[in-house]
Enzyme design. Sequence first.
Site, short mmCIF file in Angstrom:
data_model
loop_
_atom_site.label_atom_id
_atom_site.label_comp_id
_atom_site.label_asym_id
_atom_site.label_seq_id
_atom_site.Cartn_x
_atom_site.Cartn_y
_atom_site.Cartn_z
N LYS A 36 5.80 -4.25 -13.52
CA LYS A 36 4.48 -4.14 -12.87
C LYS A 36 4.50 -2.94 -11.90
O LYS A 36 5.58 -2.43 -11.57
CB LYS A 36 4.17 -5.43 -12.11
CG LYS A 36 5.14 -5.70 -10.96
CD LYS A 36 4.93 -7.07 -10.35
CE LYS A 36 5.91 -7.29 -9.20
NZ LYS A 36 5.95 -8.69 -8.76
N ARG A 134 1.66 -19.12 -2.03
CA ARG A 134 0.83 -17.96 -2.35
C ARG A 134 -0.09 -18.29 -3.52
O ARG A 134 -1.28 -18.50 -3.34
CB ARG A 134 1.71 -16.74 -2.66
CG ARG A 134 0.93 -15.46 -2.85
CD ARG A 134 1.83 -14.25 -3.06
NE ARG A 134 2.62 -14.33 -4.29
CZ ARG A 134 3.45 -13.38 -4.72
NH1 ARG A 134 3.59 -12.28 -4.01
NH2 ARG A 134 4.14 -13.52 -5.83
N TYR A 267 0.13 19.28 14.46
CA TYR A 267 -1.00 18.53 15.02
C TYR A 267 -0.56 17.68 16.21
O TYR A 267 0.40 16.92 16.13
CB TYR A 267 -1.61 17.61 13.98
CG TYR A 267 -2.40 18.33 12.90
CD1 TYR A 267 -3.50 19.13 13.23
CD2 TYR A 267 -2.04 18.18 11.56
CE1 TYR A 267 -4.22 19.77 12.22
CE2 TYR A 267 -2.76 18.80 10.56
CZ TYR A 267 -3.86 19.60 10.89
OH TYR A 267 -4.57 20.23 9.92
N MET A 315 -1.04 16.63 5.74
CA MET A 315 -1.39 16.25 4.36
C MET A 315 -0.40 16.87 3.37
O MET A 315 0.04 16.22 2.43
CB MET A 315 -2.82 16.70 4.06
CG MET A 315 -3.36 16.18 2.75
SD MET A 315 -5.07 16.69 2.47
CE MET A 315 -5.97 15.59 3.55
C1 LIG Z 1 7.28 -9.09 -8.57
C2 LIG Z 1 7.77 -10.41 -8.99
C3 LIG Z 1 9.13 -10.62 -9.26
C4 LIG Z 1 10.19 -9.59 -8.99
O1 LIG Z 1 10.57 -9.68 -7.63
P1 LIG Z 1 11.74 -8.75 -7.03
O2 LIG Z 1 11.90 -9.21 -5.64
O3 LIG Z 1 11.23 -7.36 -7.11
O4 LIG Z 1 12.92 -8.98 -7.89
C5 LIG Z 1 9.51 -11.84 -9.79
N1 LIG Z 1 8.59 -12.81 -9.99
C6 LIG Z 1 7.28 -12.66 -9.72
C7 LIG Z 1 6.35 -13.78 -9.95
C8 LIG Z 1 6.84 -11.47 -9.19
O5 LIG Z 1 5.54 -11.32 -8.91
#
Ligand SMILES: *Cc1c(COP(=O)(O)O)cnc(C)c1O
Length: 375
Positions: A36, A134, A267, A315
């Site tokens: 992801k 969550r 800046y 920037m």
């Molecule tokens: C992103 C995610 C992971 C991976 O977590 P890491 O700490 O990066 O290993 C595993 N399970 C779920 C549900 C996630 O959203």
Amino acid sequence: MLESVNRVLVSRSALAHNFGLCRRQVPSAAVMAMVKADAYGHGMLECARVFADCGAEAFGVAEVVEGVQLRQAGFVQPVFILAGVLPDFFDALFEYDLTPILVDGEFVSPLAVKAASLGKRINVHLKVDAGMGRQGCLLSDAPEIVGRIANQKYLHLAGIMAHFPKADDPASGSSERILSDFLKMTTGLGLETARGFSLHIANSGGIFSVSGSGLDMVRPGISLYGYPAGGAGSGKGTAAEQLQPAMSFTSRVIQARVVPAGTGLGYGHTFITKRTTRLAVLPVGYEDGYLRSLGDSAQVLLHGRRAPVVGRISMNLTLVDVTELGDVRSGDEAVLLGRQGKESITADEIADWMRTISYEVLCLLGHCNRIVYTD
Ligand SMILES: *Cc1c(COP(=O)(O)O)cnc(C)c1O
């Protein structure tokens, strides 16, 4: 074609090494490589190719659109949509053979209706909130939802998952409690012996620090990219110490100049030189994900040595005090993340300067810059 001076480098061999390290921690579990967020900034398709070559059994993404990209690139492994799926995206699940994670009972019937109308059975997994607080359904509600899924001819419950909130904090005992509650609930359902059914709970922290959490499948993310889940030093005493950071970020000196003592830099003049100062100007800034919060705090590598960032990050410009380094010239390579000679700067270090975590640093730099892959 001309390209930016700034570039992110990603080492394929480091990715493969990290995958192997995760695999050896939990040899009997399948590995769902978490790709992801464009593989945490490392580039989803390139990383998925490396992990597929290493034998990854599945991929994990947040949204349907990411899964579609994996399919269009030709990946055939199961692809899990971890953040849940709205009904507008149901058609794509079937068209691209993606596996949705149901987070409660809300879409059980609508998905079953869609599946029936297409005459296609679909695998689903259920996300249980076993203590993460969550997303998902409460442990106490899971049996009823499992029953509802089981009643749908066109849905197949292929797995149940949960997530650890403190896998990087073994001292809390949180993960052991959550694992035990999760297993108590799923054992009560009598499902885990069925073929083609998998229980999964471990993220990177779980894989390296929570014994017995491998179950049928694990979901490593940050460890595949070379970092321990809990920041610098968090993997001490575990195999996570052997992880290899896969990403580097480099720029080049665009101007080398000398300014007198008492010069306000950039800046706001947040830094005023105390001596005759040799500056290296880098054409990198917050636009490139090198955030303003790094001003007056970060360090970069030049000529294999550390040098401090002075003044605010603009920037597209960053100033480095190279007075101690001698003859720095325009065109010289600057390493903002990664190794140069014997020195290295990690994403955990940058995260400390930015008051965040390695995950955010990697996503930022990867999303904002051209990525070049090395072997
Ligand atoms: C992103 C995610 C992971 C991976 O977590 P890491 O700490 O990066 O290993 C595993 N399970 C779920 C549900 C996630 O959203």
